[in-house]
Design a protein around this motif. Structure first.
Motif: not given
Length: 224
Positions: A6-8, A50-52, A82-86
């Motif tokens: 899951p995206v965390r 995320s890159a930021p 997508r739209n989240k980062g890596f």
């Protein structure tokens, strides 16, 4: 097949990433630093970054971090979300065992080759790298220690004159993970492992082939 997680998204300010200075090779610096953070587990398998957020940790703009993460994605170390980062790609225990076995098969005989042929003038420039590894281990700087260790061993292997060998070992090291280093800092074993670098250098200079073989074999096993 790598299992999906899951995206965390990771919140800012929780990583122990080194500061990176703004200069021409910034993208390369960030890439090396992120690889080191991957290897020591600062960037956790399955987590999304995320890159930021990473840029804030480094103290640089998001662009070189995004470029560095895209480089790592091409190497299969992270994947884009997508739209989240890596997301950091996970590796299995079997993968890590296989990487360790391959490294031993390549690095031990290659280091013995260096011990037979390299001059003291070739080897002494590696001493500052060996001591940098010790200094980082003593300070508890895991990413700094991993990066100094990488530079030392690849510089040593470069004395074989075989750039393909160096590239192969470099790729194996990128995919390795050294989980649990924080515990090794606490019990002093990371420092002991770091101190093996200068001892290895002295054995090579002395052309003690038996000692070089034993120490190098043990060094790779200890890190696993």
């Amino acid at each position: 097949m790598i299992p999906r997680h899951p995206v965390r998204p990771e919140p800012p300010g929780i990583l122990n990433l080194p500061a990176v200075a703004e200069r021409r090779s910034l993208r390369e610096q960030v890439t090396h630093a992120l690889r080191a953070a991957l290897v020591v587990g600062e960037l956790r398998p399955g987590a999304v970054y995320s890159a930021p957020v990473l840029a804030a940790e480094f103290g640089v703009s998001a662009t070189p971090v995004r470029e560095a993460m895209l480089d790592l994605a091409k190497e299969g170390l992270v994947e884009t979300v997508r739209n989240k980062g890596f997301r950091v790609v996970a590796v299995t225990e079997q993968d890590l065992d296989d990487f360790t076995e391959l490294r031993a098969l390549i690095e031990v005989p290659a280091t013995l080759q260096v011990a037979r042929s390299a001059s003291r003038a070739d080897l002494e420039p590696l001493r500052p790298l060996a001591r940098e590894t010790v200094a980082a281990a003593r300070a508890g700087d895991l990413t700094g220690c991993a990066e100094a260790d990488r530079r030392f061993h690849l510089a040593l292997l470069s004395l074989t004159g075989n750039r393909h060998l160096v590239q192969t070992v470099g790729e194996l090291r990128k995919r390795s993970r050294l989980f649990g280093l924080a515990a090794l800092v606490e019990n002093g074993r990371l420092l002991a492992s770091a101190e093996e670098h200068e001892r290895l250098l002295n054995l090579i200079i002395a052309r003690d082939l038996d000692g070089v073989g034993r120490l190098m074999s043990g060094h790779i096993r200890h890190l696993r």
